[in-house]
Enzyme design. Structure first.
Site, PDB file in Angstrom:
ATOM      1  N   CYS A  63       6.273   3.149  -6.807  1.00 31.48           N
ATOM      2  CA  CYS A  63       5.220   4.160  -6.895  1.00 31.48           C
ATOM      3  C   CYS A  63       5.848   5.497  -7.284  1.00 31.48           C
ATOM      4  O   CYS A  63       6.873   5.896  -6.723  1.00 31.48           O
ATOM      5  CB  CYS A  63       4.500   4.280  -5.553  1.00 31.48           C
ATOM      6  N   CYS A  67       5.623  10.385  -1.211  1.00 37.98           N
ATOM      7  CA  CYS A  67       5.200  10.447   0.199  1.00 37.98           C
ATOM      8  C   CYS A  67       6.413  10.157   1.094  1.00 37.98           C
ATOM      9  O   CYS A  67       7.020   9.082   0.982  1.00 37.98           O
ATOM     10  CB  CYS A  67       4.081   9.456   0.452  1.00 37.98           C
ATOM     11  N   CYS A  70       6.971   6.768   3.015  1.00 39.30           N
ATOM     12  CA  CYS A  70       6.593   5.492   2.396  1.00 39.30           C
ATOM     13  C   CYS A  70       7.766   4.746   1.765  1.00 39.30           C
ATOM     14  O   CYS A  70       8.511   5.290   0.943  1.00 39.30           O
ATOM     15  CB  CYS A  70       5.520   5.738   1.342  1.00 39.30           C
ATOM     16  N   CYS A 107      -8.517  -5.976   3.119  1.00 40.62           N
ATOM     17  CA  CYS A 107      -8.112  -4.746   2.429  1.00 40.62           C
ATOM     18  C   CYS A 107      -6.960  -5.052   1.481  1.00 40.62           C
ATOM     19  O   CYS A 107      -6.026  -5.760   1.857  1.00 40.62           O
ATOM     20  CB  CYS A 107      -7.650  -3.702   3.441  1.00 40.62           C
ATOM     21  N   CYS A 138     -12.155  -3.896   0.931  1.00 38.31           N
ATOM     22  CA  CYS A 138     -11.637  -2.530   0.937  1.00 38.31           C
ATOM     23  C   CYS A 138     -10.440  -2.508  -0.003  1.00 38.31           C
ATOM     24  O   CYS A 138      -9.668  -3.476  -0.039  1.00 38.31           O
ATOM     25  CB  CYS A 138     -11.198  -2.147   2.353  1.00 38.31           C
ATOM     26  N   CYS A 198     -12.710   5.040   4.197  1.00 37.57           N
ATOM     27  CA  CYS A 198     -11.710   4.790   5.225  1.00 37.57           C
ATOM     28  C   CYS A 198     -10.659   5.886   5.033  1.00 37.57           C
ATOM     29  O   CYS A 198     -10.015   5.940   3.982  1.00 37.57           O
ATOM     30  CB  CYS A 198     -11.114   3.400   5.016  1.00 37.57           C
ATOM     31  N   ARG A 270      -9.234   3.098  13.942  1.00 36.28           N
ATOM     32  CA  ARG A 270      -8.358   1.934  13.771  1.00 36.28           C
ATOM     33  C   ARG A 270      -6.906   2.235  14.138  1.00 36.28           C
ATOM     34  O   ARG A 270      -6.330   3.234  13.693  1.00 36.28           O
ATOM     35  CB  ARG A 270      -8.403   1.461  12.320  1.00 36.28           C
TER      36      ARG A 270
HETATM   37  S1  SF4 Z   1       1.830   6.190   0.273  1.00 30.64           S
HETATM   38 FE1  SF4 Z   1       3.449   5.103  -0.890  1.00 30.64          FE
HETATM   39  S2  SF4 Z   1       2.322   3.777  -2.276  1.00 30.64           S
HETATM   40 FE2  SF4 Z   1       0.868   5.308  -1.556  1.00 30.64          FE
HETATM   41  S3  SF4 Z   1       0.951   6.983  -3.034  1.00 30.64           S
HETATM   42 FE3  SF4 Z   1       2.448   7.508  -1.452  1.00 30.64          FE
HETATM   43  S4  SF4 Z   1       4.394   6.660  -2.198  1.00 30.64           S
HETATM   44 FE4  SF4 Z   1       2.758   5.671  -3.386  1.00 30.64          FE
END
Ligand code: SF4
Length: 348
Positions: A63, A67, A70, A107, A138, A198, A270
């Site tokens: 990705c 984040c 993540c 989901c 979802c 959600c 949740r």
């Molecule tokens: S949470 Fe992870 S998968 Fe989702 S946008 Fe951020 S880096 Fe990408």
């Protein structure tokens, strides 16, 4: 001294909370907070039923977003194996298994900044297949345009997940590749086309209690409360910027669950990421605080989840039951709300 608010006062649906008001509830003595949360919970839900969803990662890793929590960000060295979009038959097999195990909602998560229109059509085929199995659907695919949200709604999608993650004030410490406003915009597109929302957040990333109050304020002050509010506990994945975050006091986690229940009494709250690290006692306190939805299955996208057998054993010990899908395939749990509200008032 201002009069003590009646426990029933907390059930009024509001969208005009201040951070100070929410922080005052977070600061309540623990037993008072739990009483208020449990009272709010019984106004709208059977307190002994828990909605169960299963989450499948349909496209994993690589990705472009950053984040900080993540494992799937291409910017973090987490050793995660990348997987391209799953074939539809494998997705439907997983959905069938989830249904057999008692899930009412399936989901599907893809690690994209946003889906391309081609990606979207591939996911829509999955949504249609899962829907045909009698499960609620979802997806979480990143940012959406208004036209993409409309396309998903027309295809029969039930819920779209898009978390706010944290407070607007703390947000820049966690993510820099998209703004808090970007997230609010996607939530607006979802709401505008009539998809159920959600949206929740993550605790234990180094935020303050005020940040937690501010995040809850953002969720509660949306024009409509999200139908589903996931409260995640940070899973400290090695290789992510947040891997060394301090452990959150478990009671603080329960407090946030309770306040989410009080502010958004008609929403499903949740327990999501981080449940595999929680003791049975902590999970029981979360259910007492008004959590009434879980992810079920051994994995959550790319991090471990509480094992299904352990969930069943804990539910048996606590006298909890899985909520079943309404035969009319409307909202789970909707039918008993009014009756439960009256019972709760009489009991207390
Ligand atoms: S949470 Fe992870 S998968 Fe989702 S946008 Fe951020 S880096 Fe990408």
């Amino acid at each position: 001294m201002s009069p003590k608010p009646s426990p029933l006062h907390v059930s009024i649906l509001r969208h005009d909370w201040s951070v100070e008001e929410i922080q005052a509830i977070l600061d309540l003595p623990f037993t008072d907070l739990m009483f208020r949360a449990q009272t709010a919970h019984r106004l709208y839900f059977d307190p002994n039923r828990v909605q169960v969803s299963t989450l499948l990662s349909i496209k994993t890793g690589a990705c472009p977003e950053d984040c900080g929590y993540c494992a799937q960000s291409a910017r973090h060295e987490t050793g995660l194996e990348r997987e391209s979009l799953m074939p539809i038959d494998e997705v439907l097999d997983a959905a069938r298994i989830a249904r057999e195990q008692g899930a009412t909602r399936f989901c599907m998560g893809a690690a994209w900044r946003n889906p391309t229109d081609k990606n979207l059509e591939q996911v829509i085929a999955m949504v249609e297949g899962v829907h045909a199995l009698g499960l609620e659907t979802c997806v979480t695919l990143g940012m959406l345009t208004g036209a993409q949200a409309r396309r998903l709604k027309e295809a029969g999608l039930d819920y779209y997940n898009h978390n706010l993650d944290t407070s607007p004030e703390f947000y820049g410490q966690v993510i820099t590749t998209r703004t808090f406003q970007d997230r609010l915009d996607t939530l607006e597109h979802i709401r505008d086309v009539g998809l159920k929302t959600c949206s929740g957040g993550i605790l234990g990333m180094g935020e303050s209690r005020r940040d937690r109050a501010s995040m809850l304020r953002q969720l509660a002050n949306l024009p409509a409360h999200p139908e589903s509010v996931p409260i995640n506990l940070l899973v400290r994945v090695e290789g992510t910027p947040l891997q060394a975050s301090e452990t959150l006091d478990p009671f603080e986690f329960v407090r946030v669950v309770a306040v989410a229940r009080i502010l958004m009494p008609t929403s499903y709250v949740r327990l999501s990421a981080g449940r595999s690290e929680m003791s049975d006692e902590l999970q029981a306190l979360c259910y007492l605080a008004g959590a009434n939805s879980i992810f079920y299955g051994d994995r959550l996208l790319t991090t471990p989840n509480a094992e299904s057998d352990l969930d069943r054993a804990l539910f048996a010990r606590l006298g909890l039951a899985f909520e079943e899908m309404d035969p009319e395939r409307t909202e789970p749990g909707a039918c008993h709300k009014a009756k439960q509200a009256l019972d709760a008032i009489v009991e207390h």
